[in-house]
Design a protein around this motif. Structure first.
Motif, short mmCIF file in Angstrom:
data_model
loop_
_atom_site.label_atom_id
_atom_site.label_comp_id
_atom_site.label_asym_id
_atom_site.label_seq_id
_atom_site.Cartn_x
_atom_site.Cartn_y
_atom_site.Cartn_z
N LEU A 1 18.99 12.46 19.62
CA LEU A 1 19.37 11.71 20.81
C LEU A 1 19.12 10.30 20.70
O LEU A 1 20.04 9.35 20.84
N THR A 2 17.69 9.92 20.58
CA THR A 2 17.43 8.58 20.66
C THR A 2 16.97 7.65 19.54
O THR A 2 16.69 6.86 19.54
N GLY A 3 17.23 8.67 18.34
CA GLY A 3 16.86 7.80 17.08
C GLY A 3 15.14 7.73 17.01
O GLY A 3 14.62 7.03 16.09
N GLY A 4 14.41 8.37 17.95
CA GLY A 4 12.95 8.13 17.90
C GLY A 4 12.36 6.98 17.54
O GLY A 4 12.86 6.08 18.34
N PRO A 5 11.46 6.98 16.64
CA PRO A 5 10.54 5.51 16.64
C PRO A 5 11.54 4.53 16.12
O PRO A 5 11.41 3.43 16.41
N ASN A 6 12.80 4.88 15.53
CA ASN A 6 13.78 3.79 15.09
C ASN A 6 14.54 3.38 16.32
O ASN A 6 15.06 2.21 15.93
N GLY A 7 14.45 3.85 17.20
CA GLY A 7 15.20 3.17 18.38
C GLY A 7 16.79 3.26 18.34
O GLY A 7 17.29 3.70 17.31
N ILE A 8 17.18 2.63 19.11
CA ILE A 8 18.89 2.46 19.05
C ILE A 8 19.18 0.99 18.99
O ILE A 8 18.70 0.20 19.75
N SER A 9 20.02 0.82 18.04
CA SER A 9 20.45 -0.55 17.52
C SER A 9 21.94 -0.79 18.02
O SER A 9 22.67 0.16 18.15
N GLY A 10 22.38 -1.98 17.89
CA GLY A 10 24.02 -2.26 17.96
C GLY A 10 24.15 -1.96 19.44
O GLY A 10 25.62 -1.42 19.67
N ILE A 11 23.25 -2.12 20.45
CA ILE A 11 23.81 -1.87 21.89
C ILE A 11 24.74 -3.05 22.00
O ILE A 11 24.46 -4.18 21.90
N PRO A 12 25.80 -2.68 22.65
CA PRO A 12 26.98 -3.82 23.03
C PRO A 12 26.23 -4.89 23.96
O PRO A 12 25.44 -4.55 25.05
#
Ligand code: ADP
Ligand code: MG
Lengths: 275, 425, 304
Positions: free
Chosen positions: B212-223
């Motif tokens: 869901l969250t991408g774990g340690p890599n986080g979420i990128s490309g947030i608008p």
């Protein structure tokens, strides 16, 4: 006062409170007749404060029942309610050790006592945030009521001072005014004269009588349940006296009769001997 | 202090310093290329540290008596409290015109955005800790909930920032209620550890729920946020912010926009807090902080009152989180560690519990100061921590310890910190 | 079965380390009612001092084996105790009798200081130490699975028990212990009765720090890698343990430590390693909901 027509404001039936092995209150029953000052007396450790805590919901009694019949004639079983609901049902109290909001002004203390109706007037916080007008009027009325009580206890000049900065006697009276601002049917006072000098005690006695008779402010006459050590005050202002010793009721009646009761004298002499 | 006494004192301090630092500074273990540990000695550094302690302690002993130190703190309080209103107005004016002030470039604006984010978080937590007196050590959890709410809603449902902003706040408030309901009857430090644990749980879940969250890599490309539908970019199309208003496309547009966005959010927090404080519910929060037992005797539902404070504080944390996500365009659990909670709490306490101006000043000093010392590199956090200790020791009640009444018959006079309680819940 | 037994052994030895740290939290809480947030970092300092001493002794070829470990333990306790004392003196004593949140923030500041001080002075890289006490005894064999009680685990259990025994004697039988308990009950009264409360509080920090040093040393020897950041997580866990057991209660701290150690170990063994902390924290929350003052904490009845 005809007790047959008007039900007692409070009736305590077989109230019992046990702390582990200690039976602090043992099957105590008594009534507070409407429109009276009823005194609850007894030596230290007799269980008076514990009775108060059971009536006001701070302790859940081990056994027995407490019934309140409000101004409007509604009957409420107190011993099943949570403490804040007991206060809303119409029982206000003060504490043996003063519990004012020390960092807030005298006026603020009295406004917090009117929290319930005020909060409703704000639409539970949301209406007033958006500036809905009903709240303004409600707050003005609440401030007026608070000011009325401040005048009644002679503290109007100190309305904007923090409660913690007031002298001890003033704090005692402010706490009573705060309890009265909840608009109670029954006012419970735990040793209100403790630590007062004779002149302050006199003022207090007059205040209590005027609360009972409804002459202090525009508030309705209010019945009082009073714990007090100062026998002078008790004998002078109370209409009815209940005596506790070691958690048991040992006597009950008008002050004049209590003064002569051999059980009561023995209980107090017993205490005097120990001291 | 007499010279000989000061000297003796300094010698004692130096002996203690020697004991403290002989192992940790005088010796250092390092990993050799073979992977084994070896010892290096650094006696000169040790001697320098000890000399420094000696000189410092001697100077304090000779010239600065402790009384002077505490007075220095005290004398600051009265004028600051008195000037609070004007000072606050001044700060506000500066904040509003900041992007137009010459010499304020992109770097300064970025820093101002960061500071304002903390001001907002401080104000949000102030509701919980400063007004209601509830010790919350996991405030960052709500910040995280807000940030991830926006990021995930945008990623999975393509919702825009303006739709997600309220949703993020509502979700954070919802989590606040969910957590608060069972635990708010706990007293004092029990509540502190449970909120801390909650913050850690949220972080660990974000870290490990990789799908869901991408774990340690986080979420990128947030608008990025749009100006009510007009995106910021360099193309100059009529459908973009610059094109629509006929401006020269510039990357600073977005920064200025973000700056005003966080300024508005922070001011909203402030406005709501100030208004609610004058209402029954706000007064009940403060009463709760003063004496919970008395509140119950006055018919106040303590649990609900605490819950509203908790939920409202959480909601503003959620707003700030959504802003953070859109500003960074990238989030990962690393941004939501305990130290963030600690810094926000420190801002509230250093500012003075319940004081809006104090909290703003504390945020500016702490976050701005932290940025100022960026040349110190790894020493920076050390200085930061030391500053926290020193400020607390000198001013235990924070910058503004006094309290302004919410209502008065005559004139409002501020109430000294001696009377104001800080709560036990 | 054998697997569970092995986990039990691992859990107990981990729990004892938590318990030792938790005692420090609970003691300080009991006597001055504050959360000593820097205590986890004191534990970390203890591990670092032990590391330095160990490298000095072993790579210097001075000593080896159990004797070296004992000496390292003593060195670590001594120096770490000094840290405990200093932290109290600098960051908490000036705030004595002040508002509750001031010492808490000061403690968080102190924790940041200690962490970053070690990072600056000892470097940010993890420090690996080769095993000092390899091997162990085989308790049981089930198919190919061998249940082993390592010498290291024996050392942890034995030294924790020994330290706790001494400590219990200290707080129950000595004048210092009596003074500590008096301060816990009523600090003002204690000082009226002629107890030097400042000194008693200082000694509480000294004792708490030495216990943390023991924990740090054992941690270093057991896990073999440390860095400047180990104090935070261990501190939070130990604090959780102290609260779980009922903060202020010394047996509660040890019990809480054991429980947290066991929960973590079993959860990692049977469910998932990633969520072991979530398990520990959730159990804390659940216990507190039903027992608001922890397992062995004194029930607080507010007299009104
Ligand atoms: N919360 C409590 N826990 C245990 N014992 C209590 C508690 N409250 C009161 N008691 C005990 O109950 C007895 C009656 O106390 P109290 O009602 O305060 O007496 P009084 O007000 O008549 O002086 C005392 O022995 C007191 O110690
Ligand atoms: Mg009493």
């Amino acid at each position: 006062m005809s007790t047959t027509l008007v039900p007692d404001i409070l009736s305590v039936e077989e109230l019992t409170m046990r702390f582990g092995g200690l039976l602090a209150v043992d099957r105590v029953s008594f009534e507070v007749p409407r429109g009276t000052i009823t005194a609850l007396i007894g030596p230290n450790g007799a269980g008076k404060t514990t009775v108060f805590n059971c009536i006001t919901g701070f302790y859940r009694p081990t056994g027995g029942a407490v019934r309140l019949t409000t101004h409007e004639g509604r009957e409420v079983i107190l011993n099943t309610l949570k403490d804040h609901n007991i206060a809303r049902a119409g029982v206000a109290r003060t504490f043996q050790n003063i519990r004012l909001f020390a960092g807030m002004t005298a006026l603020e203390n009295l406004l917090i006592a009117q929290h319930g109706p005020l909060h409703r007037a704000t639409g539970f916080g949301i209406g007033a945030l958006l500036g809905i007008s009903g709240y303004k009027a409600a707050e003005a009325a609440a401030i007026e009521r608070a000011a009325e009580w401040l005048r009644a206890i002679g503290l109007i000049a100190r309305a904007d001072d923090p409660a913690g900065s007031l002298p001890y006697g003033d704090q005692r009276r402010l706490e009573i005014a705060r309890a009265m601002c909840t608009g109670p049917s029954l006012l419970c006072l735990d040793e209100p004269a403790a630590g007062l000098n004779p002149r302050e005690s006199d003022d207090l006695a007059r205040l209590l009588l005027s609360i009972r008779d409804g002459t202090a402010t525009s508030a309705a006459p209010t019945s009082i349940l009073l714990i007090e050590h100062d026998m002078g005050i008790v004998m002078r202002i109370s209409d009815h006296v209940v005596v506790l010793d070691h958690g048991k009721k040992i006597a009950e009646g008008p002050p004049a009769a209590i003064r002569q009761d051999p059980h009561v004298i023995a209980a107090y002499l017993g205490e005097a001997e120990q001291e | 202090m007499a010279f000989s006494a000061a000297l003796r004192d300094a010698a004692k301090a130096t002996a203690i310093a020697f004991g403290l630092f002989v192992v940790m500074v005088g010796l250092r273990t390092d990993v050799s290329p073979t992977g084994a540990l070896f010892l290096r000695t650094r006696w000169t550094e040790l001697a320098m540290v000890c000399a420094l302690v000696f000189a410092g302690r001697l100077a304090i002993g000779l010239w600065v008596t402790p009384r002077f130190l505490t007075n220095a703190g005290g004398s600051l309080a009265a004028p600051l409290a008195k000037a609070g209103a004007f000072f606050g107005m001044g700060l506000l004016v500066v904040a509003v015109v900041l992007p137009a002030i010459p010499g304020i470039g992109r770097y300064e604006l970025d820093l101002a955005i960061l500071v304002l984010t903390y001001v907002m978080l401080g104000w949000g937590l102030n509701i919980v800790v400063g007004l209601a007196g509830l010790l919350d050590l996991g405030y960052v959890a709500f910040y995280a909930v807000g940030a991830y709410s926006y990021a995930l809603l945008a990623q999975y449902f393509g919702l825009s920032f303006w739709v997600c902003l309220p949703l993020a706040g509502i979700l954070a408030a919802f989590w606040g209620i969910l957590l608060g309901f069972p635990v708010l009857r706990l007293r004092g430090d029990y509540l502190a550890i449970v909120t801390l644990a909650f913050g850690e749980i949220i972080r660990i879940v974000l870290l490990n729920w990789v799908d869901l969250t991408g774990g340690p890599n986080g979420i990128s490309g947030i608008p990025r946020p749009t100006f009510f539908g007009l995106p910021f970019n360099m193309s100059g199309d009529p459908g973009t912010f610059a094109g629509f208003f006929g401006l020269e496309p510039s990357p600073t547009h977005r920064v200025v926009f973000l700056y005003y966005l966080i300024l508005c959010l922070a001011l909203l927090t402030n406005w709501v807090t100030i208004r609610i404080r004058r209402q029954p519910i706000g007064r009940a929060w403060e009463a709760l902080r003063e004496d919970e037992v008395a509140c119950r005797a006055l018919g106040i539902n303590v649990t609900n009152t605490k819950l509203t404070a908790f939920a409202l504080g959480a909601m503003f944390g959620g707003f700030a989180g959504a802003f953070f996500a859109t500003r960074q365009a990238f989030i990962s659990p690393e941004s939501f560690t305990f130290i963030e909670s600690a810094i926000i709490l420190a801002i509230v306490v250093l500012g003075g519990l319940g004081s809006q101006v104090g909290v703003a000043v504390a945020a500016i000093v702490m976050i701005g100061g932290f940025e100022l010392f960026r040349d110190l590199d790894e020493w920076r956090m050390l200085v930061f921590g030391a500053a926290m200790v020193i400020i607390m020791v000198l001013r235990p009640r924070g910058l503004v310890g006094s309290r302004t009444p919410t209502v008065a018959l005559g004139q409002k006079r501020s109430i000294g910190s001696d009377y104001v309680s800080e709560g036990r819940g | 079965m054998a697997y569970a037994l092995q986990q039990l052994i691992n859990g107990v030895s981990l729990g004892m380390i938590y318990g030792l740290i938790a005692v420090g939290y609970t003691m300080v809480y009991g006597i001055i009612g504050m959360i000593n947030f820097a205590h986890g970092d004191i534990f970390m300092i203890g591990a670092f001092v032990a590391l330095t001493a160990m490298v000095m002794l072993v790579s210097g070829g001075l000593m080896e084996g159990p004797a070296a470990i004992l000496l390292v333990l003593a060195i670590s306790m001594a120096f770490t105790a000094l840290y405990g004392w200093t932290v109290e003196r600098i960051a908490y004593r000036p705030l004595r009798g002040s508002f509750r949140l001031a010492p808490l923030i000061s403690a968080i500041g102190m924790s940041i200081v200690l962490q970053n001080f070690v990072q600056v002075s000892q470097g940010a890289r993890v420090k690996p130490l080769e095993p000092q006490l390899p091997g162990g005894i085989e308790l049981m064999r089930e198919g190919t699975f061998v249940v082993q009680l390592s010498y290291m685990q024996m050392l942890i259990i034995a030294s924790t028990l020994a330290v706790l025994a001494i400590f219990t004697w200290l707080v129950t039988k000595t004048p210092l212990g009596r003074a500590m308990r008096a301060c816990e009950q009523d600090r003002k009264m204690a000082s009226l009765l002629g107890i030097d409360t400042d000194r008693t509080i200082s000694l509480t920090f000294v004792i708490g720090a030495s216990l943390a040093a023991v924990a740090g040393t054992l941690y270093l020897l057991r896990y073999g890698v440390i860095d400047f950041y180990i104090g935070f997580l261990a501190g939070v866990k130990a604090f959780t343990a102290a609260v779980l057991g009922g903060i202020g209660s010394l047996p509660g701290a040890v019990l809480g430590g054991l429980l947290i150690g066991l929960i973590e170990t079993f959860w990692s063994a049977y469910f998932s390693v990633q969520y072991k902390d979530v398990a520990a924290f959730s159990i804390l929350a659940i216990v507190l909901i039903f027992m608001p003052t922890g397992l062995l904490g004194r029930q607080e009845v507010e007299k009104v």
